[in-house]
Write a protein that holds these residues in place. Structure first.
Motif, PDB file in Angstrom:
ATOM      1  N   SER A  99       0.836  -1.203   0.000  1.00  0.00           N
ATOM      2  CA  SER A  99       0.000   0.000   0.000  1.00  0.00           C
ATOM      3  C   SER A  99       0.870   1.252   0.000  1.00  0.00           C
ATOM      4  O   SER A  99       1.852   1.341   0.725  1.00  0.00           O
ATOM      5  CB  SER A  99      -0.902   0.009   1.239  1.00  0.00           C
ATOM      6  OG  SER A  99      -1.574   1.246   1.350  1.00  0.00           O
ATOM      7  N   ASP A 113      -7.177  11.597   9.538  1.00  0.00           N
ATOM      8  CA  ASP A 113      -7.677  10.234   9.392  1.00  0.00           C
ATOM      9  C   ASP A 113      -8.136   9.681  10.737  1.00  0.00           C
ATOM     10  O   ASP A 113      -7.752  10.178  11.810  1.00  0.00           O
ATOM     11  CB  ASP A 113      -6.588   9.318   8.817  1.00  0.00           C
ATOM     12  CG  ASP A 113      -6.418   9.489   7.317  1.00  0.00           C
ATOM     13  OD1 ASP A 113      -7.413   9.832   6.651  1.00  0.00           O
ATOM     14  OD2 ASP A 113      -5.299   9.290   6.816  1.00  0.00           O
ATOM     15  N   ASP A 138       1.751  10.728   6.390  1.00  0.00           N
ATOM     16  CA  ASP A 138       1.882  11.911   5.539  1.00  0.00           C
ATOM     17  C   ASP A 138       2.635  12.997   6.311  1.00  0.00           C
ATOM     18  O   ASP A 138       2.323  13.287   7.470  1.00  0.00           O
ATOM     19  CB  ASP A 138       0.493  12.411   5.142  1.00  0.00           C
ATOM     20  CG  ASP A 138       0.561  13.581   4.182  1.00  0.00           C
ATOM     21  OD1 ASP A 138       0.660  14.721   4.667  1.00  0.00           O
ATOM     22  OD2 ASP A 138       0.517  13.358   2.964  1.00  0.00           O
ATOM     23  N   SER A 165      -0.695   4.298   0.378  1.00  0.00           N
ATOM     24  CA  SER A 165      -1.489   5.331   1.043  1.00  0.00           C
ATOM     25  C   SER A 165      -0.800   5.775   2.329  1.00  0.00           C
ATOM     26  O   SER A 165      -0.067   5.002   2.958  1.00  0.00           O
ATOM     27  CB  SER A 165      -2.893   4.804   1.351  1.00  0.00           C
ATOM     28  OG  SER A 165      -2.823   3.706   2.232  1.00  0.00           O
ATOM     29  N   ARG A 166      -1.036   7.029   2.693  1.00  0.00           N
ATOM     30  CA  ARG A 166      -0.402   7.587   3.883  1.00  0.00           C
ATOM     31  C   ARG A 166      -1.461   8.174   4.811  1.00  0.00           C
ATOM     32  O   ARG A 166      -2.410   8.799   4.367  1.00  0.00           O
ATOM     33  CB  ARG A 166       0.602   8.681   3.499  1.00  0.00           C
ATOM     34  CG  ARG A 166       1.741   8.147   2.667  1.00  0.00           C
ATOM     35  CD  ARG A 166       2.811   9.185   2.391  1.00  0.00           C
ATOM     36  NE  ARG A 166       3.861   8.586   1.586  1.00  0.00           N
ATOM     37  CZ  ARG A 166       4.822   7.816   2.078  1.00  0.00           C
ATOM     38  NH1 ARG A 166       4.880   7.623   3.372  1.00  0.00           N
ATOM     39  NH2 ARG A 166       5.719   7.276   1.281  1.00  0.00           N
TER      40      ARG A 166
END
Length: 327
Positions: free
Chosen positions: A137, A145, A290, A139-140
């Motif tokens: 993956s 989130d 991120d 994604s960060r």
């Protein structure tokens, strides 16, 4: 170095710990007057780093003691780092984990509210409040989130993280939570930490040993970069769009096996780390944060993974491996 710190009074809870001692050293070098709170007045980490700061001996879960400490020291900036940091220890003993990691944070925030309401307070949260993704993956996790950890350590840190938000939004404290990735660096007394343990093994002429299969991918930052981020967050507290800040660097993400190999490279050792494949709880675990927000504060890591590990290897070599722990 920013002029922000000149003459500032800084109070660090958990000053005797690895990150706390490094942060105290950095704040002092930036021009601040530094004091601390810990259950011990000093530590090998403080002595090895030359941290000459008065540490009030107290427990962060003691509200009266914390209020008195704030009133006595009149801090401009409070860094709350005290807590239980080992995931396995917290899972084995959930009550003390929640007591110090969650309620200890509430107590420090309340003490600031009562006795030092103009102070900036920056609390250590954790990258562990997010759940790791699947292998491959890209994604960060960003600061907005969901926080999904369900073990004792992660859940207590989520509670602490939310307390920071509560005190910031409901009581107008200038408060922030820092979610940083794994840190390594000088004066780390935790030989179970991946980088520290691997360095000490190499200095003894032994290959690093990985209990897992070495596949878990996480972020690793030199502690100098972590404490630099802590300083930057306090300086830019009024520019935060929320209450929390990730501290990470995509270029410093690696598997445990890759990290151990980098330590062996720094030591000039041939061969491969010893992989035991005994603990597979984090097989295919990927954790990426991120870093966009902290970059807007002008922060960037000084060390890459290789240069950081080499720097720390040389520090331990110069300090006789773990001999400094007995000083």
């Amino acid at each position: 170095m920013s002029e922000f710190w000149s003459g500032k009074r800084v109070l660090v809870t958990g000053i005797a710990g690895f990150v706390g001692a490094n942060l105290a050293r950095a704040a002092h070098d930036a021009g601040a007057t530094v004091g601390g709170i810990d259950r011990a007045p000093s530590s090998p980490s403080m002595r090895a780093l030359g941290v000459d700061a008065k540490a009030i001996v107290a427990d962060v879960t003691d509200l009266r003691a914390m209020v008195n400490a704030m009133a006595e020291t009149r801090p401009d900036v409070v860094y709350h780092l005290a807590g239980m940091g080992h995931i396995a220890d917290c899972q084995a003993a959930p009550f003390p984990a929640f007591d110090v990691n969650a309620m200890g944070t509430v107590v420090v925030l309340e003490a600031v509210r009562r006795a030092a309401p103009e102070a900036t307070v920056v609390c250590a949260s954790s990258n562990h409040v997010y759940l790791g993704g699947l292998s491959g993956s890209e994604s960060r996790y960003n600061e907005f989130d969901d926080l999904d950890a369900i073990d004792a350590y992660g859940s207590a840190k989520i509670a602490a993280d939310l307390a920071v938000r509560c005190y910031g939004q409901s009581y107008d404290l200038r408060a922030a939570a820092v979610r940083h990735v794994n840190s390594y660096g000088p004066a780390d007394p935790h030989v179970s930490h991946l980088v520290t343990g691997a360095i000490l093994s190499c200095l003894e002429g032994k290959r690093p040993v990985l209990r897992s299969d070495g596949s878990a991918i996480k972020g690793y930052l030199h502690v100098a970069d972590v404490v630099g981020a802590y300083l930057a967050v306090a300086e830019r507290i009024d520019d935060l769009p929320g209450h929390a800040v990730n501290v990470a660097a995509p270029a410093c993400e690696a598997s445990a096996l890759e990290v151990a190999r980098e330590v062996m490279w720094a030591a000039g050792m041939d061969g491969e780390p010893e992989v035991l494949n005994q603990n597979l709880s984090q097989r295919d675990y990927v954790e990426r944060l991120d870093d966009s927000l902290i970059r807007t504060f002008g922060w960037a890591p000084r060390f890459g993974l290789r240069t950081g590990i080499l720097d720390v290897y040389e520090w331990y070599r110069a300090h006789g491996g773990g001999a400094w722990l007995n000083d």
